[in-house]
Design an enzyme around this catalytic site. Structure first.
Site, PDB file in Angstrom:
ATOM      1  N   GLN A 135     -36.993 -88.346  10.384  1.00  0.00           N
ATOM      2  CA  GLN A 135     -35.994 -88.779  11.363  1.00  0.00           C
ATOM      3  C   GLN A 135     -35.661 -87.608  12.274  1.00  0.00           C
ATOM      4  OE1 GLN A 135     -32.383 -89.648   9.374  1.00  0.00           O
ATOM      5  NE2 GLN A 135     -31.239 -90.164  11.211  1.00  0.00           N
ATOM      6  N   SER A 138     -31.285 -84.732  14.999  1.00  0.00           N
ATOM      7  CA  SER A 138     -30.454 -83.551  15.214  1.00  0.00           C
ATOM      8  C   SER A 138     -31.149 -82.502  16.057  1.00  0.00           C
ATOM      9  CB  SER A 138     -30.065 -82.932  13.884  1.00  0.00           C
ATOM     10  OG  SER A 138     -29.359 -83.863  13.121  1.00  0.00           O
ATOM     11  N   SER A 170     -35.763 -83.081   7.929  1.00  0.00           N
ATOM     12  CA  SER A 170     -36.230 -83.077   6.538  1.00  0.00           C
ATOM     13  C   SER A 170     -37.637 -83.646   6.463  1.00  0.00           C
ATOM     14  CB  SER A 170     -35.314 -83.918   5.652  1.00  0.00           C
ATOM     15  OG  SER A 170     -34.023 -83.394   5.667  1.00  0.00           O
ATOM     16  N   GLU A 253     -28.460 -95.108   7.054  1.00  0.00           N
ATOM     17  CA  GLU A 253     -28.474 -93.787   6.443  1.00  0.00           C
ATOM     18  C   GLU A 253     -27.308 -93.652   5.475  1.00  0.00           C
ATOM     19  OE1 GLU A 253     -28.340 -90.551   9.273  1.00  0.00           O
ATOM     20  OE2 GLU A 253     -28.790 -89.110   7.711  1.00  0.00           O
TER      21      GLU A 253
END
Ligand SMILES: Cc1cc2nc3c(=O)[nH]c(=O)nc-3n(C[C@H](O)[C@H](O)[C@H](O)COP(=O)(O)OP(=O)(O)OC[C@H]3O[C@@H](n4cnc5c(N)ncnc54)[C@H](O)[C@@H]3O)c2cc1C
Lengths: 413, 375
Positions: A135, A138, A170, A253
């Protein structure tokens, strides 16, 4: 109110148990049982490979992504069946942590916004663990303030050209695909100029650089985009509607992460049950008992809160902002539990890793815990969500709400 | 699996809430708070008429025979309304003790009287400082009479009868303790009201001087019966505490929306928002633990002792947390007698002690978890 299985549920449980009993990678059970947040070590094995193999086996037998529709590689199970499965899967369930972002967030977003042919192409290998997703939201300039991101997407013929940088991604270093939020129009207020895509992480111009975390491990990355081309048909949702699309991801999420967080309680209870202090067994010490009891009721409160949420889901209600509770409570709890476990070890608590008590289980937990309070929304953001969306309190005052994105200040001082 | 109340039970909740909103306004509560009446007699009568006092009492003993889940639902509403009636002592303690250990004759005598609102009952366990423990029971039973002092006894000054824990042996074991039923209107009983943290539910000192008593349950079984009674009451009180927590949170939220400071609703300040969010979190955890307790109570599951202790601890903490922060959200207004905040603060802190303090329940929880793990 019934915390027992119905006959159908009991039957499902029996089938699941039998299948897991016959197929789970038992050679790793002991290691998985001893693992905690921050410390999953499989002796002589690569955990990603073990996880992928287990996921594939589940998928082939129809046990992957239980709640997804069958045509996309899932099982079409009820929410309660999902709970039963995870109870039965026990420690082996930890192996699916590698896929939590793909299964919990990217998949549902694809299901809601991708074209049918893409869903059929991309979702089954995601469900089976053959392809891993990440994902890419950020950025250095946009974490809590996701909509503050600066990665640009510009239209060029049938493609979009991407330039910019993501951070804290991640699993990007072993991911095959990702969902990517970009800015397509900097001249309008920040929430209005965003657009979402999915992309192949092997595309030319994508560079992944692992970041060393405070814990010493490297699970997340910086990702750089230099003239990366994404075909328009890989856009998710309308141009300029990326904020709405990302809300779907973020909602999922919260429930995915919220349901999966550990609290450290069982590890601590087990530890105190055998630990001897100067004055006798830890579990008989008044102060220790008080601490344990207080954490016990938080852990059980979270467990039954998620069960209540599942009951609501079973009745067709949507997962709500209440799910923010899980991570909010568990995040600081695991940090406190780890701190306390080390306190019980006295000066020797400072030793970590294989040289430490329980091979450094609580030391690893302590060093990983701060991340839990940040990833997927910080404690403060979770409290805002509860206050605003559950309790109906006013939103924070937004000074940048109506300002074109390119006029918003970028530095505090 | 289904972790929620049924639609019928939710309907009962709405009915109870509506009834209490009408009959138990803060103004009505204040009549008792200000010492103008020992409890709200009209409300008590109304609760009986609605069938709420006997909701978990079997039909053969004059109750509605609905069950304990229904009682949990009503308990929550009693807590939300801060009802100034001897509900917990009569319904959770005295009636449950009778249901668990009473003889046919004892049940016939007292349970219909409880259900109809004619009799108020209580449990006389404590003797000054200390938590529930056999060694803290000094009052003696011999030759059918009791001698000794119990205090504090919840609702002792208005109760018609009491279930009394007494010592009739000196072996040093739990089997020295037996339970007795005492008609408080008969001779040999002196009752003195005690001032207490929460005047909406009285406390008393009861002195027994050769007071006639009949055994409740088998001799020597007192402690084991009492443990069951306390566990069951712990779940029911937890629902009252959950109701109180929710109401305190609601009051704080409403005030945060109304009050303006620095030109803004105070609810737009993050410090206030986050305080309210944390109240919501503790109230939710308490509710979830209590639901599990309700299930264990209603099915008499083997998990009841552990579930009851968990519900007790978490609901006690939540009510205290919500009640104190509700005052904080209200600022100076919250500290006035005139605002209702202190009624919940008083109730929260009084309820935290009534069945034994937190440290007692923490010990219970850990002992029970150890036992389960060892099994
Ligand atoms: C282990 C880990 C894994 C992650 N994985 C991913 C991933 O896979 N993909 C991805 O896209 N991102 C990922 N993230 C990023 C994560 O989502 C962000 O770090 C997080 O949202 C916080 O943003 P930030 O780091 O920019 O902190 P900031 O937003 O700069 O926050 C700094 C501080 O300010 C506070 N703050 C900010 N805004 C407010 C507000 N409105 N009210 C009150 N306080 C506020 C925060 O609570 C925090 O205390 C990961 C992070 C971690 C730690």
């Amino acid at each position: 109110m019934n915390f027992d299985d119905t006959p159908q549920e009991a039957e499902f449980r029996a089938i699941a148990r039998a299948w897991i009993g016959a197929n789970a990678p038992k050679q790793y059970e002991e290691d998985l049982r001893k693992s905690s947040l921050g410390r999953t070590v499989l002796k002589n094995a690569n955990i990603l490979e073990v996880a992928k193999a287990w996921q594939k086996k589940k998928a082939d037998a129809g046990w992957a992504c239980l709640h997804w529709p069958k045509e996309y590689g899932g099982r079409g199970s009820s929410p309660i069946e999902r709970v039963i499965w995870s109870q039965e899967e026990g420690p082996f369930g930890q192996l699916s942590r590698m896929f939590i972002i793909g299964h919990g967030m990217c998949g549902p977003t694809m299901m809601a916004f991708a074209r049918e042919e893409h869903k059929r192409t991309y979702l089954p290998p995601l469900a089976s663990g053959e392809k891993v997703w990440c994902q890419l939201f950020s950025e250095p300039a946009g974490g809590s303030d996701v909509a503050g991101l600066r990665t640009r997407a510009e239209k060029d013929g049938d493609d979009w050209v991407i330039n910019g940088q993501k951070i804290w991604t991640s699993g990007a270093h072993y991911s095959d695909y990702g969902i990517l939020l970009t800015r397509t129009d900097p001249t309008v207020p920040k929430h209005k100029g965003l657009t979402m895509f999915f992309l192949d992480m092997k595309s030319p111009g994508v560079e992944v650089r692992p970041i060393k975390q405070a814990s010493g491990a490297s699970d997340f990355n910086e990702v750089y985009f230099t003239n990366v081309r994404i075909p328009d048909h890989q856009r998710l949702g309308e141009v300029g509607d990326g904020w709405n699309v990302s809300l779907t991801t973020l909602m999922n999420e919260r429930s995915a992460i919220g349901a999966a967080v550990s609290t450290g309680f069982h590890e601590l209870f087990e530890y105190c049950s055998s630990l001897m202090l100067d004055d006798g067994p830890a579990i008989e010490d008044r102060a220790v008992r008080s601490k344990l009891a207080n954490w016990a009721v938080k852990a059980s409160g979270l467990k039954y809160t998620s069960m209540r949420a599942i009951s609501a889901l079973s009745k067709g209600e949507r997962p709500g902002p209440e799910n923010s509770i899980g991570k909010l409570v568990a995040g600081s709890m695991i940090q406190d539990v780890a701190t306390y476990a080390l306190d019980l070890q006295g000066a020797s608590g400072v030793v970590s890793g294989e040289d430490a008590e329980l091979a450094g289980r609580f030391q690893a937990m302590l060093l990983r815990a701060p991340g839990t309070r940040v990833e997927g929304g910080t404690d403060e953001i979770m409290r805002n969500i509860i206050a605003e969306r559950v309790l109906g309190l006013p939103g924070d005052i937004r000074v940048d709400k109506d300002v074109p994105f390119n006029k918003i200040p970028t530095k505090g001082r | 699996m289904n972790f929620d109340f049924s639609d019928d039970q939710k309907q009962l909740r709405d009915q109870a809430r509506k009834f209490l909103a009408e009959k138990c306004s803060p103004k009505a509560v204040r009549v008792v708070l200000d010492g103008k009446a020992p409890y709200d007699k009209d409300l008590w009568k109304g609760l009986a008429e609605m069938g709420f006092l006997g909701v978990a009492i079997p039909e053969e003993f004059g109750g509605a025979g609905a069950g304990h889940l229904e009682l949990c639902v009503i308990a929550e509403e009693m807590g939300r309304a801060n009802a100034p009636v001897p509900f917990s002592s009569t319904v959770y303690l005295a009636a449950e003790a009778l249901l668990i250990a009473g003889s046919e004759a004892q049940k016939k005598k007292w349970l219909p009287a409880i259900a109809s609102g004619e009799a108020i009952g209580t449990l006389a366990l404590f003797e000054g400082k200390g938590n529930p423990a056999p060694k803290n029971v000094k009052l003696t039973a011999a030759n059918g009479v009791l001698n000794g002092i119990k205090k504090p006894v919840a609702d002792g000054a208005i109760a018609d009868f009491a279930v009394v824990a007494a010592r009739n042996g000196s072996s040093g074991r739990d089997s020295d303790i037996s339970l007795f039923l005492v008609d408080l209107k008969a001779g040999g009983v002196e009752i003195k009201s005690l001032t207490n943290l929460d005047p909406t539910r009285g406390q008393a000192e009861i002195t027994f001087k050769d007071a006639k008593a009949e055994p409740l349950g088998a001799a020597g079984e007192g402690w084991s019966i009492l443990t069951q009674v306390l566990d069951r009451a712990a779940v029911l009180c937890a629902f009252e505490q959950v109701g109180g927590s929710d109401r305190a949170l609601e009051m704080g939220r409403d005030y945060a929306l109304d009050r303006i400071a620095f030109g803004r609703q105070i609810g737009s300040f993050q410090a206030i928002k986050h305080m309210l969010a944390d109240m919501y979190v503790s109230a939710t955890l308490a509710r979830s633990n209590s639901y599990y307790g309700a299930w264990a109570l209603s099915t008499n599951a083997a998990e009841l002792p552990e579930a009851a202790a968990a519900a007790r601890i978490s609901a006690t903490q939540a009510f205290q947390h919500c009640a104190k922060n509700n005052i904080q959200v209200h600022g100076g207004m919250g500290f006035t007698w005139e605002f209702d905040c202190h009624m919940y603060y008083r109730r929260a802190n009084a309820m935290a002690l009534g069945l034994g303090s937190l440290s007692y329940w923490e010990d219970q929880l850990i002992d029970r978890m150890r036992k389960k793990n060892a099994a």
